[in-house]
Design an enzyme around this catalytic site. Structure first.
Site, PDB file in Angstrom:
ATOM      1  CG  HIS A  21      62.335  11.085  71.579  1.00  0.00           C
ATOM      2  ND1 HIS A  21      61.898   9.752  71.782  1.00  0.00           N
ATOM      3  CD2 HIS A  21      61.458  11.361  70.597  1.00  0.00           C
ATOM      4  CE1 HIS A  21      61.004   9.449  70.878  1.00  0.00           C
ATOM      5  NE2 HIS A  21      60.751  10.372  70.005  1.00  0.00           N
ATOM      6  CE  LYS A  45      50.222   4.305  67.366  1.00  0.00           C
ATOM      7  NZ  LYS A  45      50.930   5.572  66.514  1.00  0.00           N
ATOM      8  NE  ARG A  94      62.484  11.117  62.672  1.00  0.00           N
ATOM      9  CZ  ARG A  94      61.601  10.316  62.795  1.00  0.00           C
ATOM     10  NH1 ARG A  94      61.775   9.172  63.577  1.00  0.00           N
ATOM     11  NH2 ARG A  94      60.276  10.403  62.448  1.00  0.00           N
ATOM     12  CB  SER A 131      60.040   5.087  68.960  1.00  0.00           C
ATOM     13  OG  SER A 131      60.437   6.012  69.692  1.00  0.00           O
TER      14      SER A 131
END
Ligand code: PNS
Length: 162
Positions: A21, A45, A94, A131
């Site tokens: 990040h 969430k 990514r 993450s």
């Protein structure tokens, strides 16, 4: 160029912020006058870190970037960007596996309000990072110090020890 195009939003969950990040945020900050890092507050969430702590960690680890500001949002990203007067978001890609989801999101956001998405290829050093992977490794005592800033290593230890 419209003035809003000098400012971009980097949105995400940042639970927690990783070196991947930070690479995207730092590179965006060299391209634009202002980068607003927008942390999603997702009521349905619950992440590992409450959004207040995710913001606090982001503020600490981006303190050296004078043109980066941390904010949070609920609801639609397009609404947050409209309120901020920003018309471009930057997302890191990514690998090709990210593309399907990111393309759909970008097309939906463009259809909703004309919000543009610019994709930035992740530095290959970080292309395998996520993450959730970091949390999983940390949970079982693995060393994540190469993947997150030292502050986040400490917070992960404290959180997962508790
Ligand atoms: O770090 P993440 O979890 O990949 O970030 C995803 C995020 C926060 C950018 C995305 O879920 C989002 O924008 N959520 C806000 C709700 C919204 O606008 N949904 C429609 C997008 S198509």
């Amino acid at each position: 160029m419209n003035t809003s195009e000098h400012r971009v939003v980097c949105p995400g969950s940042f639970d927690p912020v990783s070196n991947g990040h930070l690479d995207i945020i730092g590179r965006a900050s060299r391209l634009y006058d202002e980068v607003i890092v927008a942390v999603l507050v997702n009521q349905s969430k619950s992440g590992l870190f409450p959004h207040e702590e995710r913001i606090e960690m982001l503020e600490a680890v981006t303190a050296d970037f004078p043109n980066v500001r941390i904010a949070s949002f609920q609801g639609l990203l397009v609404d947050f960007c409209r309120d901020e007067g920003v018309s471009v978001v930057v997302r890191g890609l990514r690998a090709v596996t990210d593309f399907d989801y990111e393309l759909k999101m970008a097309q939906m956001n463009y259809g909703l309000s004309g919000l543009e998405t610019l994709f930035m290829p992740t530095n290959p050093l970080y292309s395998f990072l996520s993450s959730s992977l970091i949390k999983d490794v940390a949970k079982w005592g693995g060393d994540v110090s190469a993947h997150v800033p030292p502050l986040v290593v400490e917070r992960l230890k404290a959180k997962l020890r508790a």
